[in-house]
Design an enzyme around this catalytic site. Structure first.
Site, PDB file in Angstrom:
ATOM      1  N   GLU A 130      46.413  38.402  35.178  1.00 31.61           N
ATOM      2  CA  GLU A 130      45.316  38.166  36.101  1.00 31.61           C
ATOM      3  C   GLU A 130      44.963  36.676  36.034  1.00 31.61           C
ATOM      4  O   GLU A 130      44.542  36.186  34.988  1.00 31.61           O
ATOM      5  CB  GLU A 130      44.127  39.017  35.629  1.00 31.61           C
ATOM      6  CG  GLU A 130      43.065  39.174  36.639  1.00 31.61           C
ATOM      7  CD  GLU A 130      41.950  40.094  36.152  1.00 31.61           C
ATOM      8  OE1 GLU A 130      41.650  40.107  34.943  1.00 31.61           O
ATOM      9  OE2 GLU A 130      41.374  40.786  36.997  1.00 31.61           O
TER      10      GLU A 130
ATOM     11  N   CYS B 143      38.294  41.497  40.739  1.00 24.90           N
ATOM     12  CA  CYS B 143      39.167  42.381  39.958  1.00 24.90           C
ATOM     13  C   CYS B 143      40.270  42.951  40.830  1.00 24.90           C
ATOM     14  O   CYS B 143      41.405  43.093  40.406  1.00 24.90           O
ATOM     15  CB  CYS B 143      38.349  43.503  39.351  1.00 24.90           C
ATOM     16  SG  CYS B 143      37.399  44.409  40.582  1.00 24.90           S
TER      17      CYS B 143
ATOM     18  N   LYS C 289      23.037  44.770  30.712  1.00 31.72           N
ATOM     19  CA  LYS C 289      23.334  43.438  30.153  1.00 31.72           C
ATOM     20  C   LYS C 289      24.183  42.725  31.193  1.00 31.72           C
ATOM     21  O   LYS C 289      25.383  42.964  31.312  1.00 31.72           O
ATOM     22  CB  LYS C 289      24.112  43.599  28.847  1.00 31.72           C
ATOM     23  CG  LYS C 289      23.944  42.490  27.843  1.00 31.72           C
ATOM     24  CD  LYS C 289      24.270  41.093  28.337  1.00 31.72           C
ATOM     25  CE  LYS C 289      25.739  40.735  28.191  1.00 31.72           C
ATOM     26  NZ  LYS C 289      26.060  39.426  28.827  1.00 31.72           N
TER      27      LYS C 289
ATOM     28  N   GLU D 176      35.956  49.560  33.789  1.00 30.25           N
ATOM     29  CA  GLU D 176      36.435  48.971  35.052  1.00 30.25           C
ATOM     30  C   GLU D 176      36.961  47.586  34.705  1.00 30.25           C
ATOM     31  O   GLU D 176      36.186  46.645  34.543  1.00 30.25           O
ATOM     32  CB  GLU D 176      35.274  48.864  36.058  1.00 30.25           C
ATOM     33  CG  GLU D 176      34.684  50.193  36.483  1.00 30.25           C
ATOM     34  CD  GLU D 176      35.440  50.833  37.641  1.00 30.25           C
ATOM     35  OE1 GLU D 176      36.510  50.318  38.022  1.00 30.25           O
ATOM     36  OE2 GLU D 176      34.968  51.858  38.151  1.00 30.25           O
TER      37      GLU D 176
END
Ligand code: NAD
Length: 478
Positions: A381, A282, A173, A248
């Protein structure tokens, strides 16, 4: 509108609900295609096709033959490199040379895991007299892969390709904001001879197709790459069927620069790790921890480089491209407004290229000095081209600051003192540590994954093959 972007058992088709989603170019804000809006019914069909593939042609291939298919896929990817890079640049908004690097990395994953497929050995274990005990590794079975929009090609390489190498049948996906190269790779995999059902693909929204895949009772393993909030939901959904999950997630990765570091060597890495892919990485090096005595001098040099950065459309191949969509742009601007409200020193900003398409989602790279360690810019983040500078007094404080976030993905240490470098490598809580360099995720060969809230499990490198398989122990009495 029927859009045939769903691949099930080797056949491309539209969504069971008949709906589609627009594909938007972040550089212009203009739509340039559609993808199918996959439903739970499509996911169910994809999982069933993957299950069938395990006992059909795919499941019957030897490890060597699986490896050959993946190696051929790598060759096809390189043959189509220009087309794939243009597509990735257009879909994600990344400058062309970054997109080209992602294509090469995707091909390299195919070469690496193609070569590794038949090299995963078991062991024999000394046990009681009259026994021989051995272990081997088997695929989980049906492996679900939910991936984000920021590095589609690279993440398909490290998750789907590694899972296929171990003999799993996959359901992918992709991120709804960047699915185009996932479709292209699936087509190339068909051309490379991947048997039907080994790779199934369902485009669509996270809360629909993604949620249906995470909660599906007939998957055996799930690899999720994305945000911490969604990762938490996905793990909870998979727990209902005791499905193991590789997570992750995000990061707030520090680059720690001591006064004795080779500054000239460090500078390009300090800047690039913060602004690569417009900071939507990331493992972005989004915190710059600098020893007090070097602070002013280093920030001046980093500022020179930030001031020189130019932002513009992916196809112009400048330093920084647009953010993925308006929501991401608004998010980054909120962080910048907060910095201004808190009177944090903005030490440098890049510039926007002339004649930008008005619908593009552009933000200038920004260097912010003296960020308090508990400030959102030091903790959260941002996922934009923003670098937060935090001075430190000594080694102990550097370690404490580096470890003082919820995340633990990547850290870098810049020093000429070898003992200190190794002490920090032990003390830092992150899955990857770079000494006098920064890999932003590192190479194909290097195991990668998080500590703390950056997730668990490892992808990349040989280690990924263990994650995408399960160990069986066979005890023989004779
Ligand atoms: P996201 O979590 O919003 O989406 C990731 C994927 O999850 C997408 O395919 C999305 O459709 C799907 N999804 C969304 N809601 C879902 C739900 N309820 N159930 C199941 N699936 C759902 O993340 P994003 O905005 O696409 O990507 C950015 C995030 O990804 C950042 O936090 C970044 O750090 C992280 N990331 C991590 C790594 C890593 O390797 N650690 C790599 C790249 C990106």
């Amino acid at each position: 509108m029927t859009v045939n972007s769903i691949l099930i058992a080797g056949t491309w088709r539209g969504s069971a609900g008949g709906q589609s989603l627009p594909v938007v170019d972040p550089s212009t804000g203009d739509p340039f295609g559609h993808i199918a809006r996959g439903t739970a019914a499509d996911v169910h069909a994809a999982v069933a096709a993957a299950r069938r593939a395990l006992s059909a042609d795919w499941g019957r291939l030897s490890a060597m033959e699986r490896g050959r298919v993946l190696t051929r896929l790598g060759t096809r990817i390189l043959e189509e490199a220009d087309r794939l890079a243009e597509l990735e640049a257009r879909d994600v908004g990344k400058p062309l040379r970054q997109a080209r690097a992602d294509v090469v990395a995707c091909a390299r994953y195919c070469e690496y895991y193609g070569g590794a497929a038949d090299k995963v050995h078991g062991e024999t274990i000394p046990y009681q007299d009259g026994y021989t005990v051995l272990t081997w590794r088997e695929p989980h079975g049906v492996s679900g892969h939910i991936i984000p929009w920021n590095y589609p090609l690279q993440i398909i390489g490290r998750s789907v390709v590694a899972a296929l190498a171990m003999g799993n049948a996959c359901v992918l996906k992709p991120g709804e904001d960047a699915s185009m190269t996932a479709l292209a790779i699936a087509r190339l995999a068909q051309e490379a001879g991947l048997p039907e059902g080994a790779l199934n693909l369902v485009t669509g929204l996270g809360e629909e197709a993604g949620a249906a895949l995470a909660a599906h009772p007939d998957i055996d393993h799930l690899s999720f790459t994305g945000s911490r909030d969604v990762g938490t939901m996905v793990q909870a959904a998979a727990a209902a069927s005791i499905v193991p999950v590789t997570l992750e997630l995000g990061g707030k990765s520090p680059q720690i620069v001591f006064a004795d570091a080779d500054i000239e060597a460090a500078l390009p890495f300090l800047v690039n790790a913060a602004v690569q892919n417009a900071g939507q990485t990331c493992s972005a090096g989004s915190r710059l921890l600098v020893e007090e005595t070097l602070h002013e001098a280093l920030v001046d040099r980093v500022a020179e480089r930030f001031n020189a950065l130019v932002v513009g459309p992916a196809e112009r191949d400048l330093d920084v491209g647009p953010l993925i969509h308006a929501g991401q742009k608004a998010r980054v601007e909120r962080f910048l407004a907060r910095a201004e409200a808190d009177r944090l020193p903005i030490r440098a900003q890049g510039t926007l290229a002339p004649d930008l398409p008005p619908g593009g989602h552009y933000v200038v790279p920004t260097l912010i000095d003296c960020v308090p360690p508990d400030h959102p810019l030091a903790q959260e983040e941002v996922f934009g081209p923003v670098l937060a500078v935090i001075p430190f007094r000594d080694e102990a404080e550097a370690v404490a600051l580096a470890n003082a976030t919820a995340y633990g993905l990547v850290s870098a240490v810049w020093t000429r003192d070898g003992g200190r470098a190794l002490r920090l490598a032990r003390a830092l809580n992150s899955g990857q540590i770079f000494i006098n360099t920064y890999g932003a995720g590192g190479g194909v060969e290097l195991p990668f994954g998080g500590m703390k809230r950056s997730g668990h499990g490892r992808e990349k490198g040989f280690e990924a093959l263990y994650g995408f398989s399960q160990l069986k122990t066979v005890a023989i009495r004779h």
